[in-house]
Design an enzyme around this catalytic site. Structure first.
Site, PDB file in Angstrom:
ATOM      1  N   GLN A 106       0.853  -1.200   0.000  1.00 35.89           N
ATOM      2  CA  GLN A 106       0.000   0.000   0.000  1.00 35.89           C
ATOM      3  C   GLN A 106       0.880   1.237   0.000  1.00 35.89           C
ATOM      4  OE1 GLN A 106      -3.391  -0.572   3.012  1.00 35.89           O
ATOM      5  NE2 GLN A 106      -1.867  -2.057   3.626  1.00 35.89           N
ATOM      6  N   ASN A 107       2.190   1.025   0.102  1.00 39.47           N
ATOM      7  CA  ASN A 107       3.105   2.162   0.253  1.00 39.47           C
ATOM      8  C   ASN A 107       3.453   2.778  -1.094  1.00 39.47           C
ATOM      9  OD1 ASN A 107       3.028   1.591   2.905  1.00 39.47           O
ATOM     10  ND2 ASN A 107       5.005   0.557   2.981  1.00 39.47           N
ATOM     11  N   HIS A 124      -1.465   1.491  -4.280  1.00 45.28           N
ATOM     12  CA  HIS A 124      -1.894   2.898  -4.239  1.00 45.28           C
ATOM     13  C   HIS A 124      -0.978   3.805  -5.060  1.00 45.28           C
ATOM     14  CE1 HIS A 124      -4.016   1.781  -0.236  1.00 45.28           C
ATOM     15  NE2 HIS A 124      -4.757   1.527  -1.272  1.00 45.28           N
ATOM     16  N   CYS A 132       1.036  15.741 -15.249  1.00 46.48           N
ATOM     17  CA  CYS A 132       0.463  17.084 -15.327  1.00 46.48           C
ATOM     18  C   CYS A 132      -1.063  16.984 -15.242  1.00 46.48           C
ATOM     19  CB  CYS A 132       0.869  17.743 -16.641  1.00 46.48           C
ATOM     20  SG  CYS A 132       0.051  19.316 -16.930  1.00 46.48           S
ATOM     21  N   CYS A 153       4.462  21.606 -15.048  1.00 40.80           N
ATOM     22  CA  CYS A 153       4.746  21.020 -16.365  1.00 40.80           C
ATOM     23  C   CYS A 153       5.236  22.135 -17.291  1.00 40.80           C
ATOM     24  CB  CYS A 153       3.432  20.451 -16.886  1.00 40.80           C
ATOM     25  SG  CYS A 153       3.469  19.803 -18.544  1.00 40.80           S
ATOM     26  N   CYS A 155       3.850  22.971 -19.837  1.00 44.10           N
ATOM     27  CA  CYS A 155       2.648  23.694 -20.294  1.00 44.10           C
ATOM     28  C   CYS A 155       2.134  24.664 -19.232  1.00 44.10           C
ATOM     29  CB  CYS A 155       1.544  22.708 -20.687  1.00 44.10           C
ATOM     30  SG  CYS A 155       0.595  22.068 -19.298  1.00 44.10           S
ATOM     31  N   GLY A 192       2.788  -4.539   9.045  1.00 42.99           N
ATOM     32  CA  GLY A 192       2.637  -3.097   9.273  1.00 42.99           C
ATOM     33  C   GLY A 192       1.477  -2.428   8.589  1.00 42.99           C
ATOM     34  N   ALA A 236       8.742  -4.489  12.324  1.00 37.68           N
ATOM     35  CA  ALA A 236       8.981  -5.184  11.057  1.00 37.68           C
ATOM     36  C   ALA A 236      10.440  -5.592  10.868  1.00 37.68           C
ATOM     37  CB  ALA A 236       8.537  -4.284   9.902  1.00 37.68           C
TER      38      ALA A 236
HETATM   39  P1  NAD Z   1      -1.399   3.067   8.718  1.00 37.18           P
HETATM   40  O1  NAD Z   1      -0.584   4.300   8.642  1.00 37.18           O
HETATM   41  O2  NAD Z   1      -2.855   3.166   8.767  1.00 37.18           O
HETATM   42  O3  NAD Z   1      -0.927   2.143   9.938  1.00 37.18           O
HETATM   43  C1  NAD Z   1       0.386   1.792  10.149  1.00 37.18           C
HETATM   44  C2  NAD Z   1       0.461   0.395  10.801  1.00 37.18           C
HETATM   45  O4  NAD Z   1       1.841   0.092  11.009  1.00 37.18           O
HETATM   46  C3  NAD Z   1      -0.216   0.264  12.167  1.00 37.18           C
HETATM   47  O5  NAD Z   1      -0.933  -0.953  12.212  1.00 37.18           O
HETATM   48  C4  NAD Z   1       0.974   0.242  13.145  1.00 37.18           C
HETATM   49  O6  NAD Z   1       0.698  -0.501  14.334  1.00 37.18           O
HETATM   50  C5  NAD Z   1       2.027  -0.428  12.308  1.00 37.18           C
HETATM   51  N1  NAD Z   1       3.420  -0.155  12.706  1.00 37.18           N
HETATM   52  C6  NAD Z   1       3.947   0.941  13.305  1.00 37.18           C
HETATM   53  N2  NAD Z   1       5.266   0.804  13.489  1.00 37.18           N
HETATM   54  C7  NAD Z   1       5.608  -0.406  12.970  1.00 37.18           C
HETATM   55  C8  NAD Z   1       6.848  -1.116  12.837  1.00 37.18           C
HETATM   56  N3  NAD Z   1       7.993  -0.611  13.267  1.00 37.18           N
HETATM   57  N4  NAD Z   1       6.796  -2.333  12.265  1.00 37.18           N
HETATM   58  C9  NAD Z   1       5.636  -2.873  11.816  1.00 37.18           C
HETATM   59  N5  NAD Z   1       4.450  -2.241  11.911  1.00 37.18           N
HETATM   60  C10 NAD Z   1       4.432  -1.020  12.467  1.00 37.18           C
HETATM   61  O7  NAD Z   1      -0.937   2.178   7.568  1.00 37.18           O
HETATM   62  P2  NAD Z   1      -1.660   1.687   6.339  1.00 37.18           P
HETATM   63  O8  NAD Z   1      -3.000   1.125   6.745  1.00 37.18           O
HETATM   64  O9  NAD Z   1      -0.699   0.885   5.641  1.00 37.18           O
HETATM   65  O10 NAD Z   1      -1.801   3.094   5.570  1.00 37.18           O
HETATM   66  C11 NAD Z   1      -2.877   3.606   4.991  1.00 37.18           C
HETATM   67  C12 NAD Z   1      -2.414   4.280   3.723  1.00 37.18           C
HETATM   68  O11 NAD Z   1      -1.349   5.193   3.959  1.00 37.18           O
HETATM   69  C13 NAD Z   1      -1.864   3.302   2.768  1.00 37.18           C
HETATM   70  O12 NAD Z   1      -2.652   3.362   1.663  1.00 37.18           O
HETATM   71  C14 NAD Z   1      -0.481   3.791   2.371  1.00 37.18           C
HETATM   72  O13 NAD Z   1      -0.454   3.995   0.972  1.00 37.18           O
HETATM   73  C15 NAD Z   1      -0.348   5.127   2.940  1.00 37.18           C
HETATM   74  N6  NAD Z   1       0.993   5.444   3.495  1.00 37.18           N
HETATM   75  C16 NAD Z   1       2.161   5.040   2.895  1.00 37.18           C
HETATM   76  C17 NAD Z   1       3.394   5.386   3.437  1.00 37.18           C
HETATM   77  C18 NAD Z   1       4.652   4.923   2.771  1.00 37.18           C
HETATM   78  O14 NAD Z   1       4.680   4.791   1.558  1.00 37.18           O
HETATM   79  N7  NAD Z   1       5.701   4.627   3.540  1.00 37.18           N
HETATM   80  C19 NAD Z   1       3.454   6.143   4.599  1.00 37.18           C
HETATM   81  C20 NAD Z   1       2.246   6.558   5.167  1.00 37.18           C
HETATM   82  C21 NAD Z   1       1.029   6.184   4.616  1.00 37.18           C
HETATM   83 ZN    ZN Z   2       1.158  19.867 -18.934  1.00 40.31          ZN
END
Ligand code: NAD
Ligand code: ZN
Length: 249
Positions: A106-107, A124, A132, A153, A155, A192, A236
């Protein structure tokens, strides 16, 4: 969690992953916390300072690009400097050992790719490109300066990162690839994620319905904790490091 319990669960998880034919990982913001990228929710989360309805809805970048780019600029600069941690590295190693078929993440931070994972579904979207909002031209983020915001951009139109904003559809190809991975795996490693963002949160249920074993790593309980087979209460990076040393030995 008592140390003995942690070690026992780690050994059990390692045994299951090492003996399976196909594992898949589902990762959320928590996997990148030890790489110093804050999650959105919870303590020190970005949503403590930025209201998601105001900053991350699909209508936000057009309504007030300058304001939304304050949050985006901060997030993108953090991601640009961040390095993968032991959890990202372990998943990349598992793929090379033919023990992991793919990652549904999801990151948007690109850390799985930086760690060397090849099979990554960015549910996501990702931070590597921007488009743009006027003419659709796509740019590589690394070629853009993020010092002056909002970036524009040629443009004159304002750029937006190719993330999926709230209210925006998930690309069909991502859903298809994720369903394929989730419904064919023997093991799903969930790391996570709070499990409240749909449809990515449906993947563990799909995996379970086809008989997969679910292993979860999170310092806190999540929406999945009651349906998983093994819940390891831990961070993690340190947990994946312990699992990997058990797989090797
Ligand atoms: P969230 O932000 O809702 O929750 C984070 C989760 O990570 C919680 O369950 C928490 O307990 C857990 N956590 C905290 N520290 C941890 C660790 N050290 N090790 C393992 N787990 C740990 O997360 P979500 O539900 O994944 O996010 C929702 C949306 O936010 C997603 O769609 C994502 O795209 C986006 N997001 C992405 C990033 C990124 O790309 N790094 C950062 C913030 C949010
Ligand atoms: Zn453009």
């Amino acid at each position: 969690m008592a140390n003995d319990d942690f070690e026992k669960l780690v050994r059990e998880a390692a045994r299951i992953i090492a003996s399976s034919q196909s594992s898949v990982a589902l990762t959320g913001a928590g996997i990148s916390v030890e790489s110093d990228i804050p999650p959105f929710r919870g303590k020190h989360g970005l949503w403590e300072r930025y209201d998601p309805e105001e900053y991350a809805h699909i209508t936000s970048p057009r309504k007030d690009p300058g304001k939304v780019w304050q949050m985006l600029g901060e997030l993108l600069l953090i991601c640009r400097d961040a390095q993968p941690n032991e959890a990202h590295n372990s998943l990349a190693r598992l793929e090379k050992m033919n023990l992991l078929d793919g990652i549904i993440t999801q990151n948007i931070d690109g850390l799985h790719q930086k760690a060397g994972s090849n099979e990554v579904v960015e549910f996501h979207g990702g931070n590597s490109t921007m488009s743009c909002m006027e003419c659709g031209t796509q740019y590589h983020t690394k070629e853009l300066s993020l010092e002056i915001i909002p970036p524009r951009c040629e443009c004159g139109g304002v750029l937006r990162p190719d993330f999926v904003f709230f209210g925006e559809a998930i690309p069909h190809s991502c859903i298809e690839r994720s369903i394929k991975l989730a419904s064919n795996c023997e093991v799903m490693i969930i790391i996570g994620t709070t499990g409240i963002v749909v449809p990515s949160a449906q993947m563990p249920y799909l995996a379970k319905s086809t008989g997969a074993v679910l292993i979860e790593i999170n310092p806190e309980k999540s929406a999945f904790s009651d349906i998983v087979d093994i819940f390891i209460q831990g961070k993690a990076a340190e947990t994946m490091k312990s699992i990997m040393s058990n797989i090797k030995s």
